[in-house]
Design a protein around this motif. Structure first.
Motif, PDB file in Angstrom:
ATOM      1  N   GLU A 162       0.836  -1.210   0.000  1.00 28.32           N
ATOM      2  CA  GLU A 162       0.000   0.000   0.000  1.00 28.32           C
ATOM      3  C   GLU A 162       0.867   1.254   0.000  1.00 28.32           C
ATOM      4  OE1 GLU A 162      -3.157  -0.018  -0.593  1.00 28.32           O
ATOM      5  OE2 GLU A 162      -3.094  -2.204  -0.633  1.00 28.32           O
ATOM      6  N   GLU A 163       1.952   1.230   0.781  1.00 32.62           N
ATOM      7  CA  GLU A 163       2.862   2.373   0.789  1.00 32.62           C
ATOM      8  C   GLU A 163       3.557   2.521  -0.555  1.00 32.62           C
ATOM      9  OE1 GLU A 163       5.250   5.651   1.954  1.00 32.62           O
ATOM     10  OE2 GLU A 163       3.291   4.868   2.580  1.00 32.62           O
ATOM     11  N   SER A 164       3.951   1.394  -1.144  1.00 33.24           N
ATOM     12  CA  SER A 164       4.584   1.456  -2.462  1.00 33.24           C
ATOM     13  C   SER A 164       3.644   2.052  -3.492  1.00 33.24           C
ATOM     14  CB  SER A 164       5.030   0.054  -2.901  1.00 33.24           C
ATOM     15  OG  SER A 164       6.060  -0.432  -2.069  1.00 33.24           O
ATOM     16  N   ILE A 165       2.387   1.638  -3.467  1.00 34.51           N
ATOM     17  CA  ILE A 165       1.404   2.173  -4.412  1.00 34.51           C
ATOM     18  C   ILE A 165       1.171   3.658  -4.160  1.00 34.51           C
ATOM     19  CG2 ILE A 165      -1.058   2.140  -4.965  1.00 34.51           C
ATOM     20  CD1 ILE A 165      -0.910  -0.931  -4.787  1.00 34.51           C
ATOM     21  N   ARG A 166       1.097   4.050  -2.898  1.00 29.03           N
ATOM     22  CA  ARG A 166       0.918   5.470  -2.573  1.00 29.03           C
ATOM     23  C   ARG A 166       2.051   6.306  -3.159  1.00 29.03           C
ATOM     24  NH1 ARG A 166       1.548   9.219   2.306  1.00 29.03           N
ATOM     25  NH2 ARG A 166       3.086   7.770   3.150  1.00 29.03           N
ATOM     26  N   ARG A 167       3.265   5.807  -3.027  1.00 27.68           N
ATOM     27  CA  ARG A 167       4.418   6.527  -3.553  1.00 27.68           C
ATOM     28  C   ARG A 167       4.403   6.547  -5.088  1.00 27.68           C
ATOM     29  NH1 ARG A 167       9.136   7.457  -0.433  1.00 27.68           N
ATOM     30  NH2 ARG A 167       8.650   7.369   1.788  1.00 27.68           N
ATOM     31  N   LEU A 168       4.118   5.423  -5.699  1.00 29.84           N
ATOM     32  CA  LEU A 168       4.111   5.387  -7.160  1.00 29.84           C
ATOM     33  C   LEU A 168       3.055   6.327  -7.734  1.00 29.84           C
ATOM     34  CD1 LEU A 168       4.644   1.578  -7.840  1.00 29.84           C
ATOM     35  CD2 LEU A 168       6.333   3.415  -7.995  1.00 29.84           C
ATOM     36  N   ARG A 169       1.902   6.379  -7.125  1.00 23.34           N
ATOM     37  CA  ARG A 169       0.863   7.318  -7.584  1.00 23.34           C
ATOM     38  C   ARG A 169       1.350   8.760  -7.467  1.00 23.34           C
ATOM     39  NH1 ARG A 169      -4.397   4.601  -4.639  1.00 23.34           N
ATOM     40  NH2 ARG A 169      -5.238   3.480  -6.448  1.00 23.34           N
ATOM     41  N   ALA A 170       2.003   9.060  -6.352  1.00 21.36           N
ATOM     42  CA  ALA A 170       2.504  10.417  -6.161  1.00 21.36           C
ATOM     43  C   ALA A 170       3.584  10.748  -7.185  1.00 21.36           C
ATOM     44  CB  ALA A 170       3.049  10.567  -4.739  1.00 21.36           C
ATOM     45  N   TYR A 171       4.419   9.786  -7.500  1.00 22.17           N
ATOM     46  CA  TYR A 171       5.474  10.022  -8.487  1.00 22.17           C
ATOM     47  C   TYR A 171       4.885  10.182  -9.889  1.00 22.17           C
ATOM     48  CZ  TYR A 171       8.377   8.168  -4.659  1.00 22.17           C
ATOM     49  OH  TYR A 171       8.975   7.938  -3.451  1.00 22.17           O
ATOM     50  N   PRO A 191      -2.332  -5.012  -8.892  1.00 13.13           N
ATOM     51  CA  PRO A 191      -2.708  -3.806  -8.134  1.00 13.13           C
ATOM     52  C   PRO A 191      -1.850  -2.593  -8.479  1.00 13.13           C
ATOM     53  CG  PRO A 191      -2.691  -5.713  -6.680  1.00 13.13           C
ATOM     54  CD  PRO A 191      -2.136  -6.173  -7.997  1.00 13.13           C
ATOM     55  N   VAL A 192      -0.548  -2.795  -8.707  1.00 14.71           N
ATOM     56  CA  VAL A 192       0.320  -1.673  -9.072  1.00 14.71           C
ATOM     57  C   VAL A 192      -0.046  -1.138 -10.457  1.00 14.71           C
ATOM     58  CG1 VAL A 192       2.690  -1.056  -9.695  1.00 14.71           C
ATOM     59  CG2 VAL A 192       2.241  -2.299  -7.574  1.00 14.71           C
ATOM     60  N   VAL A 193      -0.233  -2.041 -11.406  1.00 13.04           N
ATOM     61  CA  VAL A 193      -0.588  -1.636 -12.768  1.00 13.04           C
ATOM     62  C   VAL A 193      -1.892  -0.839 -12.751  1.00 13.04           C
ATOM     63  CG1 VAL A 193      -1.336  -2.490 -15.023  1.00 13.04           C
ATOM     64  CG2 VAL A 193       0.673  -3.495 -13.914  1.00 13.04           C
ATOM     65  N   SER A 194      -2.874  -1.324 -12.011  1.00 12.75           N
ATOM     66  CA  SER A 194      -4.168  -0.640 -11.952  1.00 12.75           C
ATOM     67  C   SER A 194      -4.052   0.720 -11.269  1.00 12.75           C
ATOM     68  CB  SER A 194      -5.182  -1.500 -11.189  1.00 12.75           C
ATOM     69  OG  SER A 194      -5.438  -2.711 -11.870  1.00 12.75           O
ATOM     70  N   ALA A 195      -3.202   0.782 -10.238  1.00  8.07           N
ATOM     71  CA  ALA A 195      -3.104   2.007  -9.448  1.00  8.07           C
ATOM     72  C   ALA A 195      -2.527   3.171 -10.236  1.00  8.07           C
ATOM     73  CB  ALA A 195      -2.257   1.756  -8.206  1.00  8.07           C
ATOM     74  N   VAL A 196      -1.613   2.896 -11.157  1.00  5.83           N
ATOM     75  CA  VAL A 196      -0.942   3.993 -11.876  1.00  5.83           C
ATOM     76  C   VAL A 196      -1.391   4.105 -13.322  1.00  5.83           C
ATOM     77  CG1 VAL A 196       1.061   3.829 -10.367  1.00  5.83           C
ATOM     78  CG2 VAL A 196       1.066   2.597 -12.545  1.00  5.83           C
ATOM     79  N   ALA A 197      -2.318   3.259 -13.748  1.00  2.67           N
ATOM     80  CA  ALA A 197      -2.811   3.299 -15.127  1.00  2.67           C
ATOM     81  C   ALA A 197      -3.326   4.694 -15.458  1.00  2.67           C
ATOM     82  CB  ALA A 197      -3.917   2.270 -15.308  1.00  2.67           C
TER      83      ALA A 197
END
Length: 269
Positions: A162-171, A191-197
């Protein structure tokens, strides 16, 4: 039409899934190009080992010289493993990114690792500012190289998806073109692919835990292998050398590749 590796690199990120293996010198870069890979990426670890150092113990000058050599050796796009930008403050990252752009690379990655085992990740606001500074630096050069933002939690024992996804979205919001969380598990990929799509995701494959086809099915756009090909080469070298040292035999000198012929073959032949 003039060859434009930066445009080619952007096109590769627009659809499908491609493998971008990691050479560690001009010869391995040319060999991988000859094998048909459409893009390459440097490896900070592989490069450091050629200089007799562990990973993360080389200078900015070493890195820039290495990027010039590798990017100049091949026609395909080269992505730079630029570690943390060789600076902490955003202004320093921006200045160094501009230097990296001048080496001929088609993209680079910036990490959020501090290098401190006790506090391994930059505080989020600073980490975002560093990516934003890298984005602005690239835009100011007019080069258009691809900016990849990496979050390193899973490399440092902070396995919090969840923290990794939060950071990737912010980046992604800060201007990163591609997102990357090294060593996440296969269960985390979707989940990562969907989060930053719709922005593309890079997946590190450094063990035989999946395939290109499976990664593509999960929505991965880009695959890299980090320093693993370099470790494979070191494994063969050390096995043969230890046999000589311990047994005085040379059975490792069998079935070896014809490197001269490989490197003499034109990439577009």
């Amino acid at each position: 039409m003039a060859h434009d590796p930066i445009a080619t690199f952007h096109e590769l990120h627009s659809a499908g899934c491609f493998v971008m293996p990691n050479p560690w010198d001009a010869g391995t870069a040319r060999a991988l190009e000859r094998l048909g890979f459409p893009a390459l990426a440097t490896t900070s670890a592989g490069m450091a080992w050629t200089l007799g150092h562990p990973d993360y113990q080389v200078t900015l000058e070493h890195s820039l010289a290495h990027l010039r050599v590798v990017a100049g050796a091949v026609a395909v796009p080269v992505n730079a493993d630029f570690e943390g930008g060789f600076a902490v403050d955003p202004e320093g990252v921006a200045a160094n990114v501009k230097l990296a752009v001048e080496t001929g690379i088609a993209g680079l990655s910036i990490e959020d690792s501090t290098g401190d085992e006790e506090d391994p990740l930059f505080e989020l606001d600073l980490a975002v500012d560093r990516i934003r500074a890298a984005r602005q630096a690239i835009d100011e050069t007019g080069s258009g190289i691809v900016l990849t933002a990496r979050t390193e939690g899973f490399l440092w024992g902070r396995e919090d998806i969840e923290e990794s996804i939060r950071r990737l979205r912010a980046y992604a919001d800060a201007g990163a073109d591609c997102l990357y969380a090294p060593r996440i598990g296969l269960e985390h990929v979707e989940p990562v692919v969907s989060a930053v799509a719709p922005k593309p995701v890079n997946l590190l494959i450094n063990s035989p835990y999946t395939t290109v086809a499976e990664a593509a099915r999960l929505g991965v756009r880009r695959i890299s292998v980090g320093g693993t090909l370099a470790r494979v080469a070191w494994g063969g070298f050390l096995a043969a050398a230890r046999e000589i040292a311990d047994a005085g035999t040379f059975t490792g000198f069998q079935g070896l590749p014809d490197v001269d012929t490989l490197l003499a073959t034109r990439a577009d032949a």
